[in-house]
Design a protein around this motif. Structure first.
Motif, PDB file in Angstrom:
ATOM      1  N   GLU A 159       0.830  -1.207   0.000  1.00  0.00           N
ATOM      2  CA  GLU A 159       0.000   0.000   0.000  1.00  0.00           C
ATOM      3  C   GLU A 159       0.863   1.255   0.000  1.00  0.00           C
ATOM      4  OE1 GLU A 159      -3.974  -1.721   2.315  1.00  0.00           O
ATOM      5  OE2 GLU A 159      -2.285  -0.919   3.465  1.00  0.00           O
ATOM      6  N   ARG A 160       1.974   1.206   0.708  1.00  0.00           N
ATOM      7  CA  ARG A 160       2.884   2.361   0.707  1.00  0.00           C
ATOM      8  C   ARG A 160       3.487   2.579  -0.677  1.00  0.00           C
ATOM      9  NH1 ARG A 160       5.938   3.153   6.458  1.00  0.00           N
ATOM     10  NH2 ARG A 160       4.274   2.391   7.818  1.00  0.00           N
ATOM     11  N   GLN A 161       3.873   1.478  -1.331  1.00  0.00           N
ATOM     12  CA  GLN A 161       4.428   1.610  -2.673  1.00  0.00           C
ATOM     13  C   GLN A 161       3.385   2.172  -3.632  1.00  0.00           C
ATOM     14  OE1 GLN A 161       7.910   0.594  -3.929  1.00  0.00           O
ATOM     15  NE2 GLN A 161       6.958   2.236  -5.091  1.00  0.00           N
ATOM     16  N   LEU A 162       2.157   1.697  -3.533  1.00  0.00           N
ATOM     17  CA  LEU A 162       1.083   2.209  -4.386  1.00  0.00           C
ATOM     18  C   LEU A 162       0.805   3.678  -4.095  1.00  0.00           C
ATOM     19  CD1 LEU A 162      -1.351  -0.850  -4.329  1.00  0.00           C
ATOM     20  CD2 LEU A 162      -0.085   0.003  -6.301  1.00  0.00           C
ATOM     21  N   LEU A 163       0.907   4.069  -2.831  1.00  0.00           N
ATOM     22  CA  LEU A 163       0.697   5.473  -2.484  1.00  0.00           C
ATOM     23  C   LEU A 163       1.779   6.354  -3.100  1.00  0.00           C
ATOM     24  CD1 LEU A 163      -1.159   7.370  -0.860  1.00  0.00           C
ATOM     25  CD2 LEU A 163       0.449   7.143   1.046  1.00  0.00           C
ATOM     26  N   SER A 183      10.923  -4.419  -5.228  1.00  0.00           N
ATOM     27  CA  SER A 183      12.093  -5.086  -4.636  1.00  0.00           C
ATOM     28  C   SER A 183      11.878  -5.486  -3.185  1.00  0.00           C
ATOM     29  CB  SER A 183      13.322  -4.180  -4.746  1.00  0.00           C
ATOM     30  OG  SER A 183      13.142  -2.992  -3.988  1.00  0.00           O
ATOM     31  N   SER A 184      11.040  -4.748  -2.452  1.00  0.00           N
ATOM     32  CA  SER A 184      10.835  -5.059  -1.037  1.00  0.00           C
ATOM     33  C   SER A 184       9.514  -5.774  -0.781  1.00  0.00           C
ATOM     34  CB  SER A 184      10.865  -3.759  -0.215  1.00  0.00           C
ATOM     35  OG  SER A 184       9.825  -2.893  -0.616  1.00  0.00           O
ATOM     36  N   LEU A 185       8.853  -6.237  -1.848  1.00  0.00           N
ATOM     37  CA  LEU A 185       7.515  -6.803  -1.712  1.00  0.00           C
ATOM     38  C   LEU A 185       7.491  -8.303  -1.953  1.00  0.00           C
ATOM     39  CD1 LEU A 185       5.451  -4.107  -3.664  1.00  0.00           C
ATOM     40  CD2 LEU A 185       6.038  -4.146  -1.228  1.00  0.00           C
ATOM     41  N   ALA A 186       6.586  -8.983  -1.261  1.00  0.00           N
ATOM     42  CA  ALA A 186       6.325 -10.393  -1.531  1.00  0.00           C
ATOM     43  C   ALA A 186       5.565 -10.506  -2.854  1.00  0.00           C
ATOM     44  CB  ALA A 186       5.520 -11.003  -0.391  1.00  0.00           C
ATOM     45  N   ALA A 187       5.476 -11.713  -3.396  1.00  0.00           N
ATOM     46  CA  ALA A 187       4.897 -11.916  -4.724  1.00  0.00           C
ATOM     47  C   ALA A 187       3.463 -11.399  -4.834  1.00  0.00           C
ATOM     48  CB  ALA A 187       4.956 -13.394  -5.091  1.00  0.00           C
ATOM     49  N   ALA A 188       2.630 -11.685  -3.845  1.00  0.00           N
ATOM     50  CA  ALA A 188       1.233 -11.256  -3.907  1.00  0.00           C
ATOM     51  C   ALA A 188       1.122  -9.732  -3.898  1.00  0.00           C
ATOM     52  CB  ALA A 188       0.449 -11.841  -2.729  1.00  0.00           C
ATOM     53  N   GLU A 189       1.990  -9.071  -3.128  1.00  0.00           N
ATOM     54  CA  GLU A 189       1.972  -7.611  -3.082  1.00  0.00           C
ATOM     55  C   GLU A 189       2.491  -7.025  -4.387  1.00  0.00           C
ATOM     56  OE1 GLU A 189       4.376  -7.160   0.451  1.00  0.00           O
ATOM     57  OE2 GLU A 189       2.615  -6.477   1.561  1.00  0.00           O
ATOM     58  N   ALA A 190       3.497  -7.677  -4.981  1.00  0.00           N
ATOM     59  CA  ALA A 190       4.054  -7.205  -6.244  1.00  0.00           C
ATOM     60  C   ALA A 190       3.000  -7.211  -7.348  1.00  0.00           C
ATOM     61  CB  ALA A 190       5.249  -8.069  -6.640  1.00  0.00           C
ATOM     62  N   GLU A 191       2.095  -8.170  -7.302  1.00  0.00           N
ATOM     63  CA  GLU A 191       1.031  -8.239  -8.303  1.00  0.00           C
ATOM     64  C   GLU A 191       0.182  -6.968  -8.287  1.00  0.00           C
ATOM     65  OE1 GLU A 191       0.357 -10.408 -10.626  1.00  0.00           O
ATOM     66  OE2 GLU A 191       1.854 -11.945 -10.129  1.00  0.00           O
ATOM     67  N   VAL A 193       1.168  -3.951  -7.494  1.00  0.00           N
ATOM     68  CA  VAL A 193       1.936  -2.883  -8.117  1.00  0.00           C
ATOM     69  C   VAL A 193       1.935  -3.037  -9.632  1.00  0.00           C
ATOM     70  CG1 VAL A 193       4.229  -1.848  -8.317  1.00  0.00           C
ATOM     71  CG2 VAL A 193       3.361  -2.534  -6.073  1.00  0.00           C
ATOM     72  N   MET A 194       2.084  -4.265 -10.111  1.00  0.00           N
ATOM     73  CA  MET A 194       2.075  -4.476 -11.561  1.00  0.00           C
ATOM     74  C   MET A 194       0.722  -4.133 -12.172  1.00  0.00           C
ATOM     75  SD  MET A 194       4.455  -7.816 -12.224  1.00  0.00           S
ATOM     76  CE  MET A 194       3.659  -8.883 -11.034  1.00  0.00           C
ATOM     77  N   ALA A 195      -0.338  -4.451 -11.446  1.00  0.00           N
ATOM     78  CA  ALA A 195      -1.668  -4.076 -11.926  1.00  0.00           C
ATOM     79  C   ALA A 195      -1.789  -2.563 -12.023  1.00  0.00           C
ATOM     80  CB  ALA A 195      -2.744  -4.640 -10.997  1.00  0.00           C
ATOM     81  N   ALA A 196      -1.185  -1.848 -11.058  1.00  0.00           N
ATOM     82  CA  ALA A 196      -1.207  -0.393 -11.080  1.00  0.00           C
ATOM     83  C   ALA A 196      -0.433   0.142 -12.279  1.00  0.00           C
ATOM     84  CB  ALA A 196      -0.615   0.155  -9.784  1.00  0.00           C
ATOM     85  N   VAL A 197       0.685  -0.480 -12.609  1.00  0.00           N
ATOM     86  CA  VAL A 197       1.479  -0.058 -13.765  1.00  0.00           C
ATOM     87  C   VAL A 197       0.666  -0.210 -15.047  1.00  0.00           C
ATOM     88  CG1 VAL A 197       3.525  -0.574 -15.156  1.00  0.00           C
ATOM     89  CG2 VAL A 197       3.684  -0.550 -12.656  1.00  0.00           C
ATOM     90  N   ILE A 220       4.213  -7.171 -17.999  1.00  0.00           N
ATOM     91  CA  ILE A 220       3.708  -5.801 -18.162  1.00  0.00           C
ATOM     92  C   ILE A 220       4.440  -4.960 -19.196  1.00  0.00           C
ATOM     93  CG2 ILE A 220       2.863  -5.738 -15.792  1.00  0.00           C
ATOM     94  CD1 ILE A 220       5.260  -4.009 -15.078  1.00  0.00           C
ATOM     95  N   ALA A 221       5.674  -5.334 -19.580  1.00  0.00           N
ATOM     96  CA  ALA A 221       6.454  -4.465 -20.462  1.00  0.00           C
ATOM     97  C   ALA A 221       6.232  -4.798 -21.936  1.00  0.00           C
ATOM     98  CB  ALA A 221       7.932  -4.572 -20.122  1.00  0.00           C
ATOM     99  N   HIS A 222       6.198  -3.758 -22.759  1.00  0.00           N
ATOM    100  CA  HIS A 222       6.163  -3.965 -24.210  1.00  0.00           C
ATOM    101  C   HIS A 222       7.555  -4.301 -24.726  1.00  0.00           C
ATOM    102  CE1 HIS A 222       2.633  -1.295 -23.480  1.00  0.00           C
ATOM    103  NE2 HIS A 222       2.078  -2.064 -24.394  1.00  0.00           N
ATOM    104  N   SER A 223       8.577  -3.736 -24.082  1.00  0.00           N
ATOM    105  CA  SER A 223       9.949  -3.924 -24.544  1.00  0.00           C
ATOM    106  C   SER A 223      10.903  -3.674 -23.390  1.00  0.00           C
ATOM    107  CB  SER A 223      10.255  -2.961 -25.701  1.00  0.00           C
ATOM    108  OG  SER A 223      10.021  -1.621 -25.279  1.00  0.00           O
TER     109      SER A 223
END
Length: 508
Positions: A159-163, A183-191, A193-197, A220-223
């Motif tokens: 939540e802090r990273q998303l904020l 880098s500081s997040l567990a896999a479920a939390e990283a998901e 952030v990727m959804a936010a990206v 998530i990346a095109h390239s």
């Protein structure tokens, strides 16, 4: 490898261009004729080992650095300011960045953090209702459903990273740069952030995503643009790219094998780790360390390397598992007990945790055992000077006097003092977390030699490093920490840095 010339979304305009930029620092060519472009709505991964030039490229885009030659343009307009106003110019053109180190104020609300330093006012009075409404809108864009008046102190790491990401969406950004956001997040939390990206990119905002986690990048990346030695090496389609080929682009033609180190280890196991777990980073870590062995631990940033060393050292209390020293089980979370058993621990952050800058080399070196330089409970200046001089001479530390404030020494000499502290304490098992971070090439070579000499004397070393290329130079074995456990093992002389790097990012 297929050159990715049209990987940005079709018909999308270029929003940021770095054309032929070069940036030199004393003795370092940080950016070498680099050309880089990113389009609206594109997610571009930026890859490269430490020192590849990623940070310098980012600073060019944010206006924090001015190129010695070349140009930087945002939305077709070249950045023209030459002084401190360049960063403001870049900001006004829509460039936003979220750095690896979060900058939130825990004692403030979410809304106050989102508008930190830019609180809406009317007649000198902060307009809280307006601020909270805008904060709710920014967070909603990322799917972050939280009360704007809640304190940041109560948020989870994700939540802090998303904020932090929501904060850069306030206003009208055209490009958002994310530096290792998971880098500081567990896999479920990283998901999350990727959804936010993905949401950000869907709004037509360009995203530059700095990471080595290949599973995230492929999602998530095109390239992906690969940098090495300050140069743009290639831009590739990550979905079809082979991980080993990306590693080759990152490392280049550097020799990935080294001559066999002289094996000074024995078969005697001095430390055994069994099924160690520490949520959320470690779930089942097991290995054995032998007398006279230098054991490397490789892994991505945030993989849990530091947490592993801290758990062994007793700085952290692990959740489950066993530590056995010389075959005897020891209780977790007892730092003084581990010191008594002959352990020494050097932290990753030398300046913040490893030294007391205003104290002398002597006090920093001898702090592990002042009783050895005392008479009837009183410190002896003569004994302190003699003991410190022995460590200085042995580790080739450059210091004018034994009582010279350690903060005046170079980074390499400071690091030697940190290691020397445990040499003086006669520690037999050394836990070294990034022992060469922030030191020059000559100092690194000296530290490698020190570690190998300590191993030859029968001391055992766990060597954690994010610089894959140095592991073959100093380690007898290398274990790869990934997904909360140890996945791969490499034994000298067959420590191939390409293979180690691929093992670190495989599955990532």
């Amino acid at each position: 490898m297929t050159q990715a010339t049209n990987l940005q979304p079709a018909s999308s305009p270029i929003v940021a261009s770095v054309i032929g930029c070069t940036r030199r620092y004393p003795g370092v060519l940080a950016l070498d004729n680099a050309t880089f472009q990113v389009a609206a709505g594109e997610v571009r991964a930026l890859l490269g080992k430490n020192g590849a030039g990623k940070s310098t490229l980012i600073r060019m885009l944010t206006g924090a650095e001015i190129p010695d030659s070349g140009s930087v343009s945002i939305n077709g307009a070249e950045l023209s300011h030459a002084g401190s106003g360049r960063a403001q110019e870049s900001f006004e053109k829509g460039v936003r960045v979220v750095y690896q180190e979060l900058s939130l104020v825990p004692g403030m609300t979410l809304a106050e953090n989102l508008f930190l330093g830019r609180w809406p006012r009317k007649g000198g009075v902060i307009q809280y209702a307006e601020m909270e409404a805008a904060a709710a809108e920014a967070m909603g864009r990322l799917g972050l459903d939280l009360p704007p008046n809640r304190l940041v102190a109560g948020l989870s790491p994700a939540e802090r990273q998303l904020l932090e990401i929501a904060r850069v969406l306030v206003g009208k950004p055209t490009i958002v740069i994310l530096d290792e956001p998971t880098s500081s997040l567990a896999a479920a939390e990283a998901e999350k952030v990727m959804a936010a990206v993905t949401r950000i990119a869907s709004e037509g905002i360009a995203v530059i995503y700095v990471s080595h986690r290949m599973n995230e990048i492929r999602q998530i990346a095109h390239s992906a643009t690969v940098m090495r030695d300050g140069r743009i090496i290639d831009t590739v389609d990550v979905k079809g790219a082979d991980t080993r080929e990306i590693v080759r682009l990152m490392l280049g033609s550097e020799a990935s094998r080294t001559a066999a180190l002289e094996n000074t280890g024995s078969d005697k196991v001095v430390l055994e780790v069994r099924d160690l777990a520490l949520a959320p980073k470690l779930n089942s870590v097991s290995f054995a360390l032998r007398k006279g062995e230098v054991l490397g631990i490789a892994g991505l940033l945030g993989s849990g390397r530091t947490e592993l060393l801290q758990s062994i050292a007793g700085v952290r209390r692990f959740d489950a598992g066993q530590l056995l020293v010389d075959g005897a089980t020891v209780k977790p979370g007892r730092y003084k007990e581990m010191l008594r058993r002959g352990f020494g621990y050097t932290p990753e952050s030398r300046k913040e945790e490893g030294i007391v800058p205003l104290l002398g080399v002597d006090e920093n070196t001898l702090s592990t055992n002042f009783s050895g330089v005392s008479k009837t409970g009183v410190l002896s200046s003569r004994m302190m000077a003699q003991a410190t001089r022995r460590v200085i001479d042995r580790l080739h530390i450059k210091a004018a006097r034994t009582d010279t404030p350690i903060g005046t020494l170079s980074g390499g000499n400071q690091q030697k003092v940190v290691i020397g502290r445990w040499v003086y304490a006669n520690s037999r098992i050394l836990l070294l977390d990034e022992p060469t971070r922030g030191v020059d090439v000559e100092a690194k070579a000296q530290i490698y030699a020190i570690i190998r000499q300590l191993a030859a004397e029968g001391r055992s070393v766990i060597f954690v490093s994010s610089e894959i290329e140095e592991l073959p130079l100093v380690c007898d074995r290398v274990l790869v920490l990934r997904d909360g456990t140890l996945k791969d093992e490499f034994i000298s002389p067959n420590i191939d840095q390409d293979a180690v790097m691929a093992a670190c990012i495989s599955g990532h």
